[in-house]
Design a protein around this motif. Structure first.
Motif, PDB file in Angstrom:
ATOM      1  N   GLU A 395     172.075 102.995  74.759  1.00  0.00           N
ATOM      2  CA  GLU A 395     171.929 104.254  74.055  1.00  0.00           C
ATOM      3  C   GLU A 395     170.659 104.992  74.452  1.00  0.00           C
ATOM      4  OE1 GLU A 395     172.193 103.704  69.883  1.00  0.00           O
ATOM      5  OE2 GLU A 395     173.903 102.341  69.989  1.00  0.00           O
ATOM      6  N   LEU A 396     169.714 104.287  75.091  1.00  0.00           N
ATOM      7  CA  LEU A 396     168.466 104.908  75.501  1.00  0.00           C
ATOM      8  C   LEU A 396     168.663 105.731  76.759  1.00  0.00           C
ATOM      9  CD1 LEU A 396     166.048 101.905  74.930  1.00  0.00           C
ATOM     10  CD2 LEU A 396     166.370 103.885  73.458  1.00  0.00           C
ATOM     11  N   THR A 397     167.889 106.776  76.895  1.00  0.00           N
ATOM     12  CA  THR A 397     167.986 107.637  78.067  1.00  0.00           C
ATOM     13  C   THR A 397     167.305 106.963  79.247  1.00  0.00           C
ATOM     14  OG1 THR A 397     167.937 109.559  76.633  1.00  0.00           O
ATOM     15  CG2 THR A 397     167.468 109.920  78.971  1.00  0.00           C
ATOM     16  N   ASP A 398     168.007 106.910  80.353  1.00  0.00           N
ATOM     17  CA  ASP A 398     167.444 106.304  81.551  1.00  0.00           C
ATOM     18  C   ASP A 398     166.439 107.265  82.172  1.00  0.00           C
ATOM     19  OD1 ASP A 398     166.872 104.752  83.664  1.00  0.00           O
ATOM     20  OD2 ASP A 398     168.844 104.841  84.638  1.00  0.00           O
ATOM     21  N   THR A 399     165.233 106.817  82.373  1.00  0.00           N
ATOM     22  CA  THR A 399     164.185 107.673  82.923  1.00  0.00           C
ATOM     23  C   THR A 399     164.088 107.577  84.437  1.00  0.00           C
ATOM     24  OG1 THR A 399     162.577 105.889  82.560  1.00  0.00           O
ATOM     25  CG2 THR A 399     162.860 107.515  80.804  1.00  0.00           C
ATOM     26  N   GLY A 400     165.032 106.948  85.099  1.00  0.00           N
ATOM     27  CA  GLY A 400     165.006 106.847  86.548  1.00  0.00           C
ATOM     28  C   GLY A 400     164.402 105.543  87.006  1.00  0.00           C
ATOM     29  N   PRO A 401     164.094 105.447  88.298  1.00  0.00           N
ATOM     30  CA  PRO A 401     163.527 104.196  88.840  1.00  0.00           C
ATOM     31  C   PRO A 401     162.226 103.834  88.144  1.00  0.00           C
ATOM     32  CG  PRO A 401     164.208 105.687  90.591  1.00  0.00           C
ATOM     33  CD  PRO A 401     164.280 106.477  89.328  1.00  0.00           C
ATOM     34  N   PHE A 402     162.066 102.561  87.854  1.00  0.00           N
ATOM     35  CA  PHE A 402     160.900 102.071  87.122  1.00  0.00           C
ATOM     36  C   PHE A 402     159.996 101.318  88.074  1.00  0.00           C
ATOM     37  CE2 PHE A 402     158.862  98.517  84.834  1.00  0.00           C
ATOM     38  CZ  PHE A 402     158.052  99.260  83.999  1.00  0.00           C
ATOM     39  N   PRO A 410     150.505  95.472  86.403  1.00  0.00           N
ATOM     40  CA  PRO A 410     151.927  95.215  86.119  1.00  0.00           C
ATOM     41  C   PRO A 410     152.218  95.327  84.636  1.00  0.00           C
ATOM     42  CG  PRO A 410     150.758  93.169  86.571  1.00  0.00           C
ATOM     43  CD  PRO A 410     149.791  94.283  86.869  1.00  0.00           C
ATOM     44  N   VAL A 411     153.280  96.053  84.302  1.00  0.00           N
ATOM     45  CA  VAL A 411     153.694  96.224  82.913  1.00  0.00           C
ATOM     46  C   VAL A 411     155.167  95.872  82.803  1.00  0.00           C
ATOM     47  CG1 VAL A 411     151.989  97.995  82.396  1.00  0.00           C
ATOM     48  CG2 VAL A 411     154.198  98.667  83.299  1.00  0.00           C
ATOM     49  N   PRO A 412     155.613  95.340  81.660  1.00  0.00           N
ATOM     50  CA  PRO A 412     157.039  95.009  81.497  1.00  0.00           C
ATOM     51  C   PRO A 412     157.852  96.277  81.292  1.00  0.00           C
ATOM     52  CG  PRO A 412     155.856  94.553  79.479  1.00  0.00           C
ATOM     53  CD  PRO A 412     154.815  94.923  80.490  1.00  0.00           C
ATOM     54  N   PRO A 413     159.129  96.260  81.632  1.00  0.00           N
ATOM     55  CA  PRO A 413     159.977  97.447  81.452  1.00  0.00           C
ATOM     56  C   PRO A 413     160.326  97.654  79.991  1.00  0.00           C
ATOM     57  CG  PRO A 413     161.286  95.625  82.261  1.00  0.00           C
ATOM     58  CD  PRO A 413     159.861  95.152  82.269  1.00  0.00           C
ATOM     59  N   MET A 414     160.552  98.910  79.621  1.00  0.00           N
ATOM     60  CA  MET A 414     161.021  99.259  78.290  1.00  0.00           C
ATOM     61  C   MET A 414     162.510  98.969  78.194  1.00  0.00           C
ATOM     62  SD  MET A 414     158.425 100.373  76.543  1.00  0.00           S
ATOM     63  CE  MET A 414     159.143 101.348  75.230  1.00  0.00           C
ATOM     64  N   PRO A 415     163.061  98.895  76.955  1.00  0.00           N
ATOM     65  CA  PRO A 415     164.508  98.707  76.827  1.00  0.00           C
ATOM     66  C   PRO A 415     165.272  99.810  77.545  1.00  0.00           C
ATOM     67  CG  PRO A 415     163.443  98.363  74.716  1.00  0.00           C
ATOM     68  CD  PRO A 415     162.386  98.874  75.645  1.00  0.00           C
ATOM     69  N   GLY A 416     166.252  99.425  78.366  1.00  0.00           N
ATOM     70  CA  GLY A 416     167.025 100.384  79.130  1.00  0.00           C
ATOM     71  C   GLY A 416     166.535 100.561  80.547  1.00  0.00           C
ATOM     72  N   GLN A 417     165.335 100.037  80.862  1.00  0.00           N
ATOM     73  CA  GLN A 417     164.797 100.129  82.212  1.00  0.00           C
ATOM     74  C   GLN A 417     164.975  98.790  82.912  1.00  0.00           C
ATOM     75  OE1 GLN A 417     160.758 101.286  81.353  1.00  0.00           O
ATOM     76  NE2 GLN A 417     161.199 103.463  81.704  1.00  0.00           N
ATOM     77  N   THR A 418     165.170  98.846  84.207  1.00  0.00           N
ATOM     78  CA  THR A 418     165.353  97.626  85.009  1.00  0.00           C
ATOM     79  C   THR A 418     164.336  97.604  86.122  1.00  0.00           C
ATOM     80  OG1 THR A 418     167.015  98.759  86.370  1.00  0.00           O
ATOM     81  CG2 THR A 418     167.814  97.480  84.489  1.00  0.00           C
ATOM     82  N   LEU A 419     163.839  96.412  86.404  1.00  0.00           N
ATOM     83  CA  LEU A 419     162.898  96.239  87.501  1.00  0.00           C
ATOM     84  C   LEU A 419     163.630  96.266  88.842  1.00  0.00           C
ATOM     85  CD1 LEU A 419     160.587  93.410  86.117  1.00  0.00           C
ATOM     86  CD2 LEU A 419     159.871  95.717  86.715  1.00  0.00           C
ATOM     87  N   PRO A 420     163.064  96.921  89.837  1.00  0.00           N
ATOM     88  CA  PRO A 420     163.687  96.862  91.162  1.00  0.00           C
ATOM     89  C   PRO A 420     163.545  95.475  91.763  1.00  0.00           C
ATOM     90  CG  PRO A 420     161.575  97.982  91.250  1.00  0.00           C
ATOM     91  CD  PRO A 420     161.874  97.746  89.795  1.00  0.00           C
ATOM     92  N   GLU A 421     164.270  95.241  92.811  1.00  0.00           N
ATOM     93  CA  GLU A 421     164.187  93.951  93.485  1.00  0.00           C
ATOM     94  C   GLU A 421     162.784  93.728  94.026  1.00  0.00           C
ATOM     95  OE1 GLU A 421     166.421  91.655  93.565  1.00  0.00           O
ATOM     96  OE2 GLU A 421     167.966  92.822  92.533  1.00  0.00           O
ATOM     97  N   LEU A 422     162.345  92.474  94.017  1.00  0.00           N
ATOM     98  CA  LEU A 422     161.007  92.137  94.471  1.00  0.00           C
ATOM     99  C   LEU A 422     160.806  92.502  95.934  1.00  0.00           C
ATOM    100  CD1 LEU A 422     158.320  90.862  93.681  1.00  0.00           C
ATOM    101  CD2 LEU A 422     159.228  88.648  94.383  1.00  0.00           C
TER     102      LEU A 422
END
Length: 437
Positions: A395-402, A410-422
């Motif tokens: 339900e959260l708005t995707d803010t684009g690449p994180f 380094p900070v953890p992602p917010m709900p709805g955000q995904t980390l890119p591949e290492l």
């Protein structure tokens, strides 16, 4: 309100009043020295250390030596500090710390040199309000310390301390309202006597007393949390957190003036514990089953023993929290007070008031009223749960690449955000570092 029998208060001869004042002053000083040693020893046991062991038997002389060092240590004042208020601030904090004990009962009625009296300085129909008022005056000692020091760290520490003590004083006061409603009194001695009434289980008296920590458990929990925040103790020691504010409002203090604040902190810790003992743990009354099996140990000069043991048990809770919990963030701390403790206290006070009225008017004998009340409570709980429900990740708005390293840390992602591949992150960072080089 139950009519108060204050005939023993205000009639003591002057020499007996003087004895009470001197004994109370000495007891608080000695108790503070003991608590400093006790805290170090208990934290040492928790962390598998020895604690103070060198000076005196069991290291008991260490706290006394530290106190003497503060008294003879160089006491200086910053050049830009306010001369009057810089000295007046610790005196206000120290005086307020001692004054609150004037209405706290150490024991019941005894005889001292042929005079019948109570082991209490005095009592009033509004004694608990007097304690809260004195605690409010003590806040001025912390505000003036930060402002008069003319230091940014001291000022920020004073602002934090003021906001913290006022916020948690609200929840503390609301937690005590339920005690007033249940005991129908604000006198400390009357509240202790009200808790001495037998607790009937299915109409039978088994010797249990009506201690309010069990009857008013939500109020007791809210008060215990609030008293830790009120005294600026870990994990709520935000006004003095060394990682942000050096030493907060105490940064510019040293010597005797610093020792006054140190003394006030430990006395305040004992004060809030004594209030909890008086209002929730039966005061100076003996615990069950001693009060049932040996009634003689629940009266006379036994009272101060049970009172001190209960207060020391609560002080152990302070030490336990310090040795086990990390410090809260300031936003978490304020959220706990304003969004949880105060609303819970308000709802609980309304529940207690409704219950007292229903019991007095006989509503509880009507099953329709009981069933309707349960339906209303469940409906309100369902509405609260729906309004407070957090949205699902989709339900959260995707803010684009994180980019977890965008800010340099380094900070953890917010709900709805995904980390890119290492593999996509590390080469880009390596290329950036090579370019900078």
């Amino acid at each position: 309100m139950i009519p108060l029998d204050l005939s023993l208060f205000g009639t003591d001869p002057w020499w007996l009043v003087l004895i009470k004042v001197v004994v109370l002053f000495v007891v608080l000083l000695v108790w503070t020295i003991f608590n400093v040693w006790y805290e170090r020893r208990l934290v040492g046991k928790m962390q598998h250390r020895l604690g103070p062991i060198m000076n005196g038997p069991f290291g008991l002389g260490q706290a006394l030596a530290d106190g003497m060092k503060l008294l003879i240590k160089e006491d200086f004042r910053p050049k830009s500090a306010d001369r009057v208020l810089f000295t007046l601030a610790p005196l206000i904090a120290g005086t307020a710390a001692f004054a609150a004990w004037a209405v706290i009962p150490f024991g019941g009625e005894v005889e001292i040199f042929g005079v019948r009296t109570r082991l209490q300085g005095t009592d009033l129909p509004i004694s608990v309000l007097v304690i809260l008022a004195v605690a409010s005056v003590g806040i001025y000692g912390f505000v003036l310390a930060g402002w008069s020091s003319n230091s940014p760290y001291s000022l920020l520490g004073a602002l934090r301390s003021t906001a913290q003590m006022i916020s948690y004083e609200l929840s503390m006061g609301l937690a005590l309202v339920a005690v007033f409603l249940y005991s129908r009194s604000m006198s400390t001695s009357e509240i202790v006597d009200a808790q001495a009434q037998p607790l009937l289980i299915f109409g039978a008296d088994i010797g249990l007393q009506s201690w309010y920590f069990a009857l008013l458990l939500p109020s007791f929990v809210v008060y215990v949390i609030s008293m830790v925040g009120e005294t600026n103790r870990a994990p709520f020691d935000l006004p003095e957190c060394e990682s942000e504010l050096v030493s907060g409002y105490l940064t510019e203090y040293s010597g005797f003036r610093y020792a006054t604040y140190f003394l006030a902190e430990y006395i305040n810790m004992a004060t809030v514990s004594a209030v909890a003992t008086t209002l929730f743990l039966g005061g100076y009354r003996a615990p069950w089953p001693i009060s049932w099996l040996i009634p003689a140990m629940d009266q006379g000069w036994w009272g101060p023993l049970w009172f001190v043991l209960k207060v020391q048990l609560l002080i152990s809770l302070f030490v336990w929290l310090r040795g086990t919990l990390p410090r809260f963030r300031y936003d978490q701390f304020m959220t706990l007070g304003w969004k949880w403790l105060i609303p819970i206290s308000l709802v609980w006070v309304m529940v207690i008031a409704t219950f007292r009225i229903a019991r007095a008017t006989g509503w509880l004998s009507n099953p329709l009223v009981i069933g309707g009340t349960l339906v209303v409570v469940l409906a309100l709980f369902a509405i609260w749960w729906l309004l407070d429900r957090e949205p699902e990740p989709d339900e959260l708005t995707d803010t684009g690449p994180f980019d977890a390293f965008a800010g340099g840390y380094p900070v953890p992602p917010m709900p709805g955000q995904t980390l890119p591949e290492l593999a996509d992150v590390v080469p880009s960072k390596l290329d950036a570092e090579r370019t900078d080089a």
